[in-house]
Design an enzyme around this catalytic site. Sequence first.
Site, PDB file in Angstrom:
ATOM      1  CG  HIS A 141      -4.532   2.093   7.734  1.00  0.00           C
ATOM      2  ND1 HIS A 141      -3.954   3.319   8.026  1.00  0.00           N
ATOM      3  CD2 HIS A 141      -4.653   2.043   6.379  1.00  0.00           C
ATOM      4  CE1 HIS A 141      -3.737   3.973   6.894  1.00  0.00           C
ATOM      5  NE2 HIS A 141      -4.145   3.224   5.883  1.00  0.00           N
ATOM      6  CE  LYS A 145      -0.760   0.701   6.519  1.00  0.00           C
ATOM      7  NZ  LYS A 145      -0.299   0.221   5.212  1.00  0.00           N
TER       8      LYS A 145
HETATM    9  P1  NAD Z   1      -3.410  -8.800   1.602  1.00  0.00           P
HETATM   10  O1  NAD Z   1      -2.528  -9.453   2.607  1.00  0.00           O
HETATM   11  O2  NAD Z   1      -4.892  -8.964   1.718  1.00  0.00           O
HETATM   12  O3  NAD Z   1      -3.020  -9.289   0.137  1.00  0.00           O
HETATM   13  C1  NAD Z   1      -1.694  -9.444  -0.311  1.00  0.00           C
HETATM   14  C2  NAD Z   1      -1.696 -10.589  -1.314  1.00  0.00           C
HETATM   15  O4  NAD Z   1      -0.427 -10.601  -1.946  1.00  0.00           O
HETATM   16  C3  NAD Z   1      -1.900 -11.961  -0.652  1.00  0.00           C
HETATM   17  O5  NAD Z   1      -2.914 -12.677  -1.332  1.00  0.00           O
HETATM   18  C4  NAD Z   1      -0.538 -12.632  -0.818  1.00  0.00           C
HETATM   19  O6  NAD Z   1      -0.630 -14.043  -1.005  1.00  0.00           O
HETATM   20  C5  NAD Z   1      -0.016 -11.939  -2.065  1.00  0.00           C
HETATM   21  N1  NAD Z   1       1.448 -11.947  -2.189  1.00  0.00           N
HETATM   22  C6  NAD Z   1       2.371 -11.636  -1.237  1.00  0.00           C
HETATM   23  N2  NAD Z   1       3.612 -11.754  -1.739  1.00  0.00           N
HETATM   24  C7  NAD Z   1       3.460 -12.141  -3.028  1.00  0.00           C
HETATM   25  C8  NAD Z   1       4.375 -12.434  -4.076  1.00  0.00           C
HETATM   26  N3  NAD Z   1       5.704 -12.375  -3.885  1.00  0.00           N
HETATM   27  N4  NAD Z   1       3.889 -12.821  -5.280  1.00  0.00           N
HETATM   28  C9  NAD Z   1       2.536 -12.910  -5.491  1.00  0.00           C
HETATM   29  N5  NAD Z   1       1.614 -12.646  -4.530  1.00  0.00           N
HETATM   30  C10 NAD Z   1       2.080 -12.271  -3.317  1.00  0.00           C
HETATM   31  O7  NAD Z   1      -3.011  -7.239   1.602  1.00  0.00           O
HETATM   32  P2  NAD Z   1      -3.856  -6.019   1.021  1.00  0.00           P
HETATM   33  O8  NAD Z   1      -4.683  -5.420   2.100  1.00  0.00           O
HETATM   34  O9  NAD Z   1      -4.497  -6.412  -0.265  1.00  0.00           O
HETATM   35  O10 NAD Z   1      -2.680  -4.958   0.758  1.00  0.00           O
HETATM   36  C11 NAD Z   1      -1.615  -5.256  -0.116  1.00  0.00           C
HETATM   37  C12 NAD Z   1      -0.636  -4.078  -0.139  1.00  0.00           C
HETATM   38  O11 NAD Z   1      -1.269  -2.939  -0.695  1.00  0.00           O
HETATM   39  C13 NAD Z   1      -0.154  -3.646   1.245  1.00  0.00           C
HETATM   40  O12 NAD Z   1       1.223  -3.290   1.150  1.00  0.00           O
HETATM   41  C14 NAD Z   1      -0.998  -2.432   1.568  1.00  0.00           C
HETATM   42  O13 NAD Z   1      -0.373  -1.529   2.477  1.00  0.00           O
HETATM   43  C15 NAD Z   1      -1.099  -1.829   0.182  1.00  0.00           C
HETATM   44  N6  NAD Z   1      -2.217  -0.908  -0.023  1.00  0.00           N
HETATM   45  C16 NAD Z   1      -1.946   0.213  -0.734  1.00  0.00           C
HETATM   46  C17 NAD Z   1      -2.952   1.094  -1.057  1.00  0.00           C
HETATM   47  C18 NAD Z   1      -2.622   2.284  -1.912  1.00  0.00           C
HETATM   48  O14 NAD Z   1      -3.532   3.081  -2.238  1.00  0.00           O
HETATM   49  N7  NAD Z   1      -1.358   2.460  -2.323  1.00  0.00           N
HETATM   50  C19 NAD Z   1      -4.264   0.852  -0.622  1.00  0.00           C
HETATM   51  C20 NAD Z   1      -4.523  -0.297   0.118  1.00  0.00           C
HETATM   52  C21 NAD Z   1      -3.476  -1.176   0.400  1.00  0.00           C
END
Ligand code: NAD
Length: 256
Positions: A141, A145
């Site tokens: 990744h 992450k």
């Molecule tokens: P990122 O850090 O770019 O974005 C996360 C966002 O969430 C940030 O803008 C942050 O300010 C916001 N946030 C955090 N806590 C919050 C809250 N309590 N209320 C509102 N907003 C909040 O991360 P990302 O790369 O976009 O990934 C996010 C999550 O998705 C991670 O856990 C990642 O592992 C997961 N993910 C899952 C999949 C899937 O297919 N299931 C795919 C990609 C990423």
Amino acid sequence: MKSLVIVGGAGRMGQALGEGLSALEQFSLFALVDQHEPPQLFGALYAATLDDVDPTKVDVVINFSSPQGVVASATWCGENAVALVIGTTGLSTEQRRAVEEAATRTGVVMAANFSIGAVLSERFAAMAAPYFERAEIIELHHDRKVDAPSGTSIATAMTIANARKSSGLAPLRDPTTRHTIDGARGADAVDGVKVHSVRLPGLVAHQEILFASAGEGLTIRHDSFDRQSFVHGVALAAFAIDSTPKFLDGIASLIP
Ligand code: NAD
């Protein structure tokens, strides 16, 4: 047409989903929720928390934020009978319990990987597992992450372990007896299925499932080159779920 809210709307996934889902005619994007103002709104409103959103205007909340954000969304969706789709990974047992509790009051889909190729590669791994002596997983990744190993690799390890068990095979035993450096053999995820995590800039989400027996090997590799790879699966989940209480663990059942 279903009205959607994306929690974590300013994040990498939130922005990719905003772009992908706002282009689909089955959905209208009502709000992006995040502590930070999103760079792009795709025609939606911005709210700092779900408490600033009118629940009567929302059919499905999509959460790609943080484990704490998942608990807040689960509480809000349970109280307001709004369906919930969760992609956030790295939840503790207690945080997962809050999600299961919400699913007694509304519909919830939670998946460690929403890309169709990843779901299929897990299915192929279940087919292959009983026929090989050994199995190990390498997940790769991007370096921002924060959790390791990936939720997908844990789910894949569990699938392999269950397929072996159903065929009457014993848990895998690591042949290595001397570790010159701790951690060199990765983490023992489930029943001896090893997971190795790689974090490098430039990667998105990739996984190799390696099987081998005497004289042959089989590698199942999946690559998400772009975050748009997750949009189709999230759309399937948002389309399938409503406020009828239920818990869907993964999207495999939505891909016949
Ligand atoms: P990122 O850090 O770019 O974005 C996360 C966002 O969430 C940030 O803008 C942050 O300010 C916001 N946030 C955090 N806590 C919050 C809250 N309590 N209320 C509102 N907003 C909040 O991360 P990302 O790369 O976009 O990934 C996010 C999550 O998705 C991670 O856990 C990642 O592992 C997961 N993910 C899952 C999949 C899937 O297919 N299931 C795919 C990609 C990423």
